[in-house]
Design a protein around this motif. Sequence first.
Motif, PDB file in Angstrom:
ATOM      1  N   LYS A 527       0.837  -0.945   0.027  1.00 46.63           N
ATOM      2  CA  LYS A 527       0.198  -0.448   0.152  1.00 46.63           C
ATOM      3  C   LYS A 527       0.961   0.803  -0.235  1.00 46.63           C
ATOM      4  O   LYS A 527       1.500   1.344   0.512  1.00 46.63           O
ATOM      5  N   LEU A 528       0.780   2.239  -1.100  1.00 45.17           N
ATOM      6  CA  LEU A 528       0.963   3.489  -0.986  1.00 45.17           C
ATOM      7  C   LEU A 528       0.357   4.529  -0.576  1.00 45.17           C
ATOM      8  O   LEU A 528      -0.668   5.003  -1.128  1.00 45.17           O
ATOM      9  N   THR A 529       0.632   5.674   0.175  1.00 43.73           N
ATOM     10  CA  THR A 529      -0.392   6.856   0.000  1.00 43.73           C
ATOM     11  C   THR A 529       0.217   7.670  -1.275  1.00 43.73           C
ATOM     12  O   THR A 529       1.674   7.279  -1.305  1.00 43.73           O
ATOM     13  N   ASP A 530      -0.319   8.930  -0.796  1.00 43.43           N
ATOM     14  CA  ASP A 530      -0.095  10.284  -2.046  1.00 43.43           C
ATOM     15  C   ASP A 530       1.231  10.726  -2.050  1.00 43.43           C
ATOM     16  O   ASP A 530       1.954  10.642  -2.626  1.00 43.43           O
ATOM     17  N   GLU A 531       1.669  10.793  -0.412  1.00 41.71           N
ATOM     18  CA  GLU A 531       2.653  11.318  -0.630  1.00 41.71           C
ATOM     19  C   GLU A 531       3.488  10.187  -0.589  1.00 41.71           C
ATOM     20  O   GLU A 531       4.591  10.494  -0.988  1.00 41.71           O
ATOM     21  N   GLU A 532       4.563   8.668  -0.195  1.00 37.37           N
ATOM     22  CA  GLU A 532       4.993   8.355  -0.589  1.00 37.37           C
ATOM     23  C   GLU A 532       5.182   7.786  -1.941  1.00 37.37           C
ATOM     24  O   GLU A 532       6.349   8.474  -2.305  1.00 37.37           O
ATOM     25  N   GLN A 533       3.990   7.709  -2.616  1.00 39.18           N
ATOM     26  CA  GLN A 533       3.730   7.945  -4.164  1.00 39.18           C
ATOM     27  C   GLN A 533       4.512   9.216  -4.681  1.00 39.18           C
ATOM     28  O   GLN A 533       5.831   8.796  -5.759  1.00 39.18           O
ATOM     29  N   ALA A 534       5.008  10.341  -4.128  1.00 35.77           N
ATOM     30  CA  ALA A 534       5.148  11.131  -4.533  1.00 35.77           C
ATOM     31  C   ALA A 534       6.528  11.931  -4.750  1.00 35.77           C
ATOM     32  O   ALA A 534       7.397  11.803  -5.491  1.00 35.77           O
ATOM     33  N   ALA A 535       7.368  11.239  -3.133  1.00 36.72           N
ATOM     34  CA  ALA A 535       8.437  11.158  -3.050  1.00 36.72           C
ATOM     35  C   ALA A 535       9.315   9.788  -3.440  1.00 36.72           C
ATOM     36  O   ALA A 535      10.326   9.538  -4.179  1.00 36.72           O
ATOM     37  N   ILE A 536       8.478   8.295  -4.417  1.00 34.75           N
ATOM     38  CA  ILE A 536       9.124   7.840  -4.563  1.00 34.75           C
ATOM     39  C   ILE A 536       9.222   8.025  -6.674  1.00 34.75           C
ATOM     40  O   ILE A 536      10.548   7.848  -6.933  1.00 34.75           O
ATOM     41  N   HIS A 537       7.891   9.165  -6.924  1.00 36.06           N
ATOM     42  CA  HIS A 537       8.614   9.029  -8.353  1.00 36.06           C
ATOM     43  C   HIS A 537       9.491  10.382  -8.160  1.00 36.06           C
ATOM     44  O   HIS A 537      10.644  10.206  -9.071  1.00 36.06           O
ATOM     45  N   THR A 538       9.643  11.055  -6.977  1.00 36.85           N
ATOM     46  CA  THR A 538      10.909  12.086  -6.908  1.00 36.85           C
ATOM     47  C   THR A 538      12.163  11.169  -7.067  1.00 36.85           C
ATOM     48  O   THR A 538      13.055  11.944  -7.487  1.00 36.85           O
ATOM     49  N   LEU A 539      12.513  11.114  -5.930  1.00 32.58           N
ATOM     50  CA  LEU A 539      13.560   9.949  -6.031  1.00 32.58           C
ATOM     51  C   LEU A 539      13.637   9.289  -7.198  1.00 32.58           C
ATOM     52  O   LEU A 539      14.812   9.527  -7.489  1.00 32.58           O
ATOM     53  N   THR A 540      12.886   8.326  -7.401  1.00 34.13           N
ATOM     54  CA  THR A 540      13.361   7.304  -9.151  1.00 34.13           C
ATOM     55  C   THR A 540      14.112   8.222 -10.119  1.00 34.13           C
ATOM     56  O   THR A 540      14.221   8.017 -11.016  1.00 34.13           O
ATOM     57  N   GLY A 541      13.081   9.716 -10.183  1.00 37.42           N
ATOM     58  CA  GLY A 541      13.296  10.541 -11.060  1.00 37.42           C
ATOM     59  C   GLY A 541      14.738  11.062 -11.405  1.00 37.42           C
ATOM     60  O   GLY A 541      14.959  11.982 -11.918  1.00 37.42           O
ATOM     61  N   ALA A 542      15.188  10.786 -10.234  1.00 35.61           N
ATOM     62  CA  ALA A 542      16.689  11.314  -9.475  1.00 35.61           C
ATOM     63  C   ALA A 542      18.070   9.974 -10.518  1.00 35.61           C
ATOM     64  O   ALA A 542      19.174  10.736 -10.117  1.00 35.61           O
ATOM     65  N   SER A 543      18.148   9.491 -10.857  1.00 32.56           N
ATOM     66  CA  SER A 543      18.328   7.824 -11.043  1.00 32.56           C
ATOM     67  C   SER A 543      17.985   7.666 -12.355  1.00 32.56           C
ATOM     68  O   SER A 543      16.928   7.824 -13.369  1.00 32.56           O
ATOM     69  N   SER A 544      19.215   7.146 -13.648  1.00 29.45           N
ATOM     70  CA  SER A 544      18.705   7.034 -14.839  1.00 29.45           C
ATOM     71  C   SER A 544      19.149   5.610 -14.766  1.00 29.45           C
ATOM     72  O   SER A 544      19.259   5.079 -16.201  1.00 29.45           O
ATOM     73  N   HIS A 545      18.440   4.814 -13.964  1.00 32.07           N
ATOM     74  CA  HIS A 545      18.636   3.435 -14.508  1.00 32.07           C
ATOM     75  C   HIS A 545      17.909   2.972 -14.378  1.00 32.07           C
ATOM     76  O   HIS A 545      16.430   3.392 -14.749  1.00 32.07           O
ATOM     77  N   PRO A 546      17.762   2.140 -15.570  1.00 34.76           N
ATOM     78  CA  PRO A 546      16.461   1.823 -16.413  1.00 34.76           C
ATOM     79  C   PRO A 546      14.908   1.346 -15.492  1.00 34.76           C
ATOM     80  O   PRO A 546      13.355   1.604 -16.055  1.00 34.76           O
ATOM     81  N   LEU A 547      15.661   0.633 -14.662  1.00 41.62           N
ATOM     82  CA  LEU A 547      14.153   0.439 -13.780  1.00 41.62           C
ATOM     83  C   LEU A 547      14.012   1.502 -12.649  1.00 41.62           C
ATOM     84  O   LEU A 547      12.706   1.498 -12.724  1.00 41.62           O
ATOM     85  N   SER A 548      14.517   1.772 -12.080  1.00 38.84           N
ATOM     86  CA  SER A 548      14.114   3.736 -11.899  1.00 38.84           C
ATOM     87  C   SER A 548      13.360   4.653 -12.625  1.00 38.84           C
ATOM     88  O   SER A 548      12.490   4.809 -12.429  1.00 38.84           O
ATOM     89  N   MET A 549      13.496   4.330 -14.162  1.00 36.32           N
ATOM     90  CA  MET A 549      12.881   5.169 -15.391  1.00 36.32           C
ATOM     91  C   MET A 549      11.412   4.274 -15.109  1.00 36.32           C
ATOM     92  O   MET A 549      10.219   5.656 -15.746  1.00 36.32           O
ATOM     93  N   MET A 550      11.336   3.330 -15.538  1.00 30.94           N
ATOM     94  CA  MET A 550       9.806   2.922 -15.567  1.00 30.94           C
ATOM     95  C   MET A 550       9.690   2.847 -14.155  1.00 30.94           C
ATOM     96  O   MET A 550       7.893   3.772 -14.067  1.00 30.94           O
ATOM     97  N   ILE A 551       9.407   3.130 -12.647  1.00 33.02           N
ATOM     98  CA  ILE A 551       8.580   3.398 -12.078  1.00 33.02           C
ATOM     99  C   ILE A 551       8.567   4.897 -12.047  1.00 33.02           C
ATOM    100  O   ILE A 551       7.093   5.158 -11.633  1.00 33.02           O
ATOM    101  N   THR A 552       9.448   5.520 -12.897  1.00 24.61           N
ATOM    102  CA  THR A 552       9.043   7.316 -12.857  1.00 24.61           C
ATOM    103  C   THR A 552       7.839   6.923 -13.292  1.00 24.61           C
ATOM    104  O   THR A 552       7.148   8.110 -13.859  1.00 24.61           O
ATOM    105  N   SER A 553       7.766   5.957 -14.936  1.00 28.60           N
ATOM    106  CA  SER A 553       6.953   6.693 -15.736  1.00 28.60           C
ATOM    107  C   SER A 553       5.658   6.477 -14.919  1.00 28.60           C
ATOM    108  O   SER A 553       4.499   6.928 -15.965  1.00 28.60           O
TER     109      SER A 553
END
Length: 800
Positions: A527-553
């Motif tokens: 389960k993810l709250t909106d705050e946690e989803q926003a934080a995950i989006h921001t954190l994975t968006g800082a990485s250029s790894h293929p899996l990070s970019m998938m999660i960011t999308s």
Amino acid sequence: MNPEVSIKEPHTDTLCYHCGQLCQEKLWLDEKVFCCYGCQTVYEILNANNLCRYYQLDQHPGVSQRERADENFLYLDEKLIRKKLLSFDSDHFARVTFSIPAIHCVSCIWLLENLPKIDGGVLRSETNFTQKSVTIDFNPSHTKLSHIAATLHSLGYAPLITLDGTQSQSNKKTDNKALLLKLALAGFCFGNVMLFSFPEYLGIARADAFLTRIFSWLNLLLSIPVFIYSSSDYLKSAWKSFTQRQINIDVPIAAGLMALFFRSAYDILSHTGPGYFDSFTGLVFFLLTGRWFQNKTYESLAFDRDFKSYFPLAVQRKENDGWKSVIVHQLLPGDPIRLRNMEIVPADSKLISAPAFIDYSFVTGESRPVKANPGDLVYAGGRLIGQPVEMVVEKSVSQSHLTSLWNNPAFGKTNESHYKKMIDRAARRFTWIVLFLAFATAIYWQITTPAQMWLVLTSVLMVACPCALALSAPFTFGNTLRVLGRHKLYLKNADVVERLAAINSVVLDKTGTITHGEKPKIEFIGKLTDEEQAAIHTLTGASSHPLSMMITSITFSNPLKVISNFKEIPGQGIEGVIDGQTYRIGSALFVGASPVVQAEGSSVFVAVNNEVIGYFLIATVIRKNIKRMIEALGSKMDALLSGDKQTQSDELRKLFPPSTLFFFNQSPHDKLEYIFNLQQNGKTVLMVGDGLNDSGALKQSDVGLAVTDRAGTFSPACDGILDGSQLGQLDKFIALSKSSITILKTAFVISFLYNAVALTFAMSGHLTPLVAAVLMPLSSISVVGFSTLAVTFTAKRKLS
């Protein structure tokens, strides 16, 4: 204490020890004579730094200082001027490239590349003889830019400083203009010599000896400027070749021109014949015509790739509807851009967000990150270490700067090009063989038919040309580079084509290489709250790894949150502090997840304040045409390496032949060791990876290709960049490289047959000098044309 200098009366036969010019007054120092105090000062500088070997490499190699104007270079230390001239600038490392018109011989190169011995603040200097320039790396804390320029000036190599970057273009225009002037003069004189030779052709000469003598003298007068000016390039090149104790292709050409001119002049002056000035002027005219046509042909067939082909990298640019990914060559000054961890700065840019650490090892070779503060200029080629930053582009993307960084010897392979070595050896011997055959031919014809000896000798010297041999490899491999670039495989240089053709073992990475995320099937277990989803989006968006970019999308945050204490550990995961909460995203081991958790596909776990809240399940999506490509590679398909755990292995094995080995949970070091062991067993290995976790394996392999999906990451250790959409064509790219070797061998045969047949006809007296002058450039053009057309045709057949 310096020896006392004495001034003596001038002697007309005394030449300056430094520059070789006539001494109007003689200055003596160390039993050596100089024409002026400037030349004497240069000698003193070299002598004080144990660099007098400069005078052993060439006789009188220096440039005269007699009319040298004193210049003040202090303006170069002004901040705005430095910014225009320097391609890189920091407290302890800077780089500048000066245009040096006085570069003319091997002694110049030797002296300029020994600048570190003269100025202790200079770290390295590298000379480009063809462009007459020198690139200097120096430590600004130990020496000033003005001092380096003044040192060059005092040595007789005054830098030509322009701030608009147009010098190389103006030099090229000047060279083309000079060639056309020489061609026009030769054409004018050739036409008039032919006109004055008509009495000889028509037999009128016997009826009017006085008219014949007048026309002969006119022919001599018209031929003198052709010899002195139009043929000067060949004569100068041959002279420099002798003074440097080397020999080049211009030596037999110059020998033929001199033989024809002086023999003809002797005939006229001694009243023994009309000479061969019609052949001489025509020869120079057709040689220059061939050179001009050759240059135009090379320009039209030029395989030099522009910057768009070299770097298919993308960067995020701010547009009206948010951050959009664009190819770096589309960037313009003033564009706001956003860089993620490990991404390359594509152009000189100003930092406008929080302080950042930039790794300039790509530029300077030093891996210590440099801190950049808001407002600082960040140079192209730097790599961001840490959390994302925003910048504003200051300069357009520079083709020469980044491509030269990629081709830095520090990132090169030790493999020497087999064909380049063979060509260099053949070219060195070719001219000596031609001179020997010409000498033997001259003896034979002098004995049998003396009247024809000079024409036959000139034909032999003119018609032989190793240029076709020397141009075979660069144009074959160069056109192959161009074709591969059009199909989104961007190789570092032509040598990679040769190594790619020799591949007999292929190793593939899994995540981000044979799998992709254009339309990933991603599910979050937990389960993810909106705050946690926003934080995950921001954190994975800082990485250029293929899996990070998938999660960011598939996650959202508007606006992006602020990250602090960002870290990315290759092969494990990322972490950072957002809104006071510590987030960790990565492998189960990295976040501290329970080992009993199992999942199909790739699983990326999330922990908040050391508490695992769930994981993303990313289904494995195989790229298009991978199965066909693997089947085509067959036994060459050696292994699949993956840093993931062993999931969906049964499905993957269906794609690969039974002989392919599978290795999971592989660290970057494990991958490197596997490549090394294959090479120890005699394999020539192609490694294909994502360029992030695989950089060590890419560098170790014989050919390393980094697969990219519009990402800004770039590993200088790789030999090429392959667009992810084209991975399914890998077998065809290897096949085209093998075909290019066949084309190259065919071009060698054509070049050899041309020289063999042409020399046979010339030595037997069936070839006139004029025809020989036409055939020589045509041989090069024919080989270049064959290589270009053959590569183009083969590419259409194999890559269709």
